[in-house]
Enzyme design. Structure first.
Site, PDB file in Angstrom:
ATOM      1  N   TYR A   1      16.742  29.964   9.547  1.00  0.00           N
ATOM      2  CA  TYR A   1      15.621  30.700  10.150  1.00  0.00           C
ATOM      3  C   TYR A   1      15.728  30.670  11.666  1.00  0.00           C
ATOM      4  O   TYR A   1      16.098  29.652  12.257  1.00  0.00           O
ATOM      5  CB  TYR A   1      14.295  30.065   9.738  1.00  0.00           C
ATOM      6  CG  TYR A   1      13.889  30.349   8.311  1.00  0.00           C
ATOM      7  CD1 TYR A   1      13.598  31.640   7.894  1.00  0.00           C
ATOM      8  CD2 TYR A   1      13.788  29.320   7.394  1.00  0.00           C
ATOM      9  CE1 TYR A   1      13.211  31.900   6.588  1.00  0.00           C
ATOM     10  CE2 TYR A   1      13.395  29.566   6.078  1.00  0.00           C
ATOM     11  CZ  TYR A   1      13.112  30.861   5.683  1.00  0.00           C
ATOM     12  OH  TYR A   1      12.725  31.107   4.402  1.00  0.00           O
TER      13      TYR A   1
ATOM     14  N   LYS B   1       0.841  -1.199   0.000  1.00  0.00           N
ATOM     15  CA  LYS B   1       0.000   0.000   0.000  1.00  0.00           C
ATOM     16  C   LYS B   1       0.882   1.258   0.000  1.00  0.00           C
ATOM     17  O   LYS B   1       2.084   1.166   0.285  1.00  0.00           O
ATOM     18  CB  LYS B   1      -0.912  -0.019   1.244  1.00  0.00           C
ATOM     19  CG  LYS B   1      -0.161  -0.022   2.576  1.00  0.00           C
ATOM     20  CD  LYS B   1      -1.073  -0.377   3.750  1.00  0.00           C
ATOM     21  CE  LYS B   1      -0.310  -0.350   5.056  1.00  0.00           C
ATOM     22  NZ  LYS B   1      -1.089  -0.910   6.172  1.00  0.00           N
TER      23      LYS B   1
END
Ligand SMILES: *Cc1c(COP(=O)(O)O)cnc(C)c1O
Length: 371
Positions: A256, A41
């Site tokens: 950042y 899956k």
């Protein structure tokens, strides 16, 4: 200065199909005499359903599990001669899709049983009994109704299955309880083979397996257990490309929030991989790369498309623009990355984004052409 060509993409994701095959054979040997299927899956846990399915089929795997009828339809174009089981079962309006691609639903409710009986009388199916997950599957009360009314008597029930919630923690008491419930409940239904174990159950003991096992993560190299050594081989290697090198000659803030200051003398490498590629933002100031035989620490925050590594210890010929840095693989282990990021291997693999240049070793394209 030499000019270095920078490869396209944030980096490359290499899937070692031989390692996948060895993991499959290891699980199959351990599980024997149970049959070993494969759960593919979510695009084979992010590694590419087609190449994975083709290789496992070539290794003798004949029963595959997917999440949805859509995934099954896609898989059917690759696998002509295998059984494909669909965990979501038969949803309203999907009957023809299942029948058209010869997919076998895992029936999860009385409604689904009635629907399949109506659409495909006498056809193959699995019946899922819930014993402790409370996701999909028949409750104990519903098994009672199915039993009294003989609702599956006219269907070809290939396997009765259940799914274990805590097999990845070997001493957890719920596993034995689930197995007891499963035995009692399946006894009310017509005699059928069983499917129980996913990756951890297969390795735990024979009572957690049933006649057909359903490994997923272990095939792809994740540790089936919460702790302890990983018995499986790494299958995926993700490497980012160095875009730029910065000599630190005075203190510099990195990234950042300026959460890190690089002190001179040192050298920083900017790599073109970020959280948009599934590299977890939680690894800011804690991730590691592997370059020229050494671990190199990630400094500062993870940006959308970039991370920064401290490569002071690596010779400049090797820490150079265009060079690949391993971010996940045999030297930076999947489960270590997941743990550092506060998640599990499954989420790391399935989260690897679309920008990676995927390649398969040995090359899978020859096999495709030979078909
Ligand atoms: C995903 C899934 C599996 C495979 O689980 P792993 O832990 O990856 O081995 C097996 N059975 C069911 C019902 C699943 O949803």
């Amino acid at each position: 200065m030499t000019n270095h060509t920078i490869p396209a993409g944030p980096g490359r994701l290499t899937v070692d199909l031989d390692a996948l095959a060895r993991n499959f054979h290891k699980l199959r040997t351990i599980a024997s005499p149970s049959e070993c299927g494969a759960v593919i899956k979510a695009d084979a846990y992010g590694l590419g359903m087609e190449a994975v399915a083709r290789r496992l089929f070539a290794e003798g795997c004949r029963r595959f599990f997917v999440a949805s009828a859509d995934e099954g339809t896609q898989l059917r174009t690759v696998l002509a001669g295998a059984s494909i089981y669909v965990f979501e079962g038969v949803l309203d309006g999907r009957e023809e899709v299942l029948l058209g691609a010869d997919l076998v639903p895992v029936l999860n409710s009385i409604e689904q049983i009635r629907r399949w009986q109506g659409a495909a009388p006498g056809r193959r199916c699995l019946v899922h009994i819930d014993t402790g997950m409370s996701r999909l599957g028949l409750s104990a009360a519903e098994v009672g109704v199915v039993s009294e009314q003989g609702l599956v008597d006219d269907l070809d029930v290939e396997y009765v299955m259940t799914h274990l919630a805590c097999a990845d923690e070997p001493s957890h008491p719920l596993t034995a309880e689930q197995l007891e419930r499963f035995d009692a409940l399946r006894g009310k239904l017509p005699e059928a083979r069983t499917s129980i174990g996913s990756s951890p159950g297969i390795l735990l003991n024979a009572s957690c397996r049933g006649d057909l096992v359903r490994p997923g993560i272990a095939l792809y190299g994740g540790n089936p257990f919460v702790s302890g050594d990983n018995p499986m081989e790494p299958v995926a290697t993700a490497e980012g490309v160095i875009l730029q090198i910065r000599e630190v000659t005075e203190p510099l803030t990195v990234g950042y929030g300026a959460t890190c200051t690089a002190e001179p003398p040192s050298r920083l490498a900017t790599v073109g991989v970020g959280y948009a590629d599934g590299y977890p933002r939680a690894l800011g100031n804690r991730g590691v790369g592997f370059l020229a035989g050494e671990k190199v620490p990630l400094v500062g925050r993870v940006s959308m498309d970039l991370i920064t590594l401290d490569v002071s210890g690596i010779p400049p010929e090797q820490a150079r623009p265009g060079a690949y840095v391993e971010l996940l693989g045999p030297n930076v282990l999947l489960d270590d990355v997941a743990r550092a990021a506060g998640t599990i291997s499954y989420e790391i693999l399935t989260g690897l984004g679309r920008r990676w240049v995927r390649r398969y070793v040995p090359d899978d394209t020859g096999r495709q052409r030979a078909k």
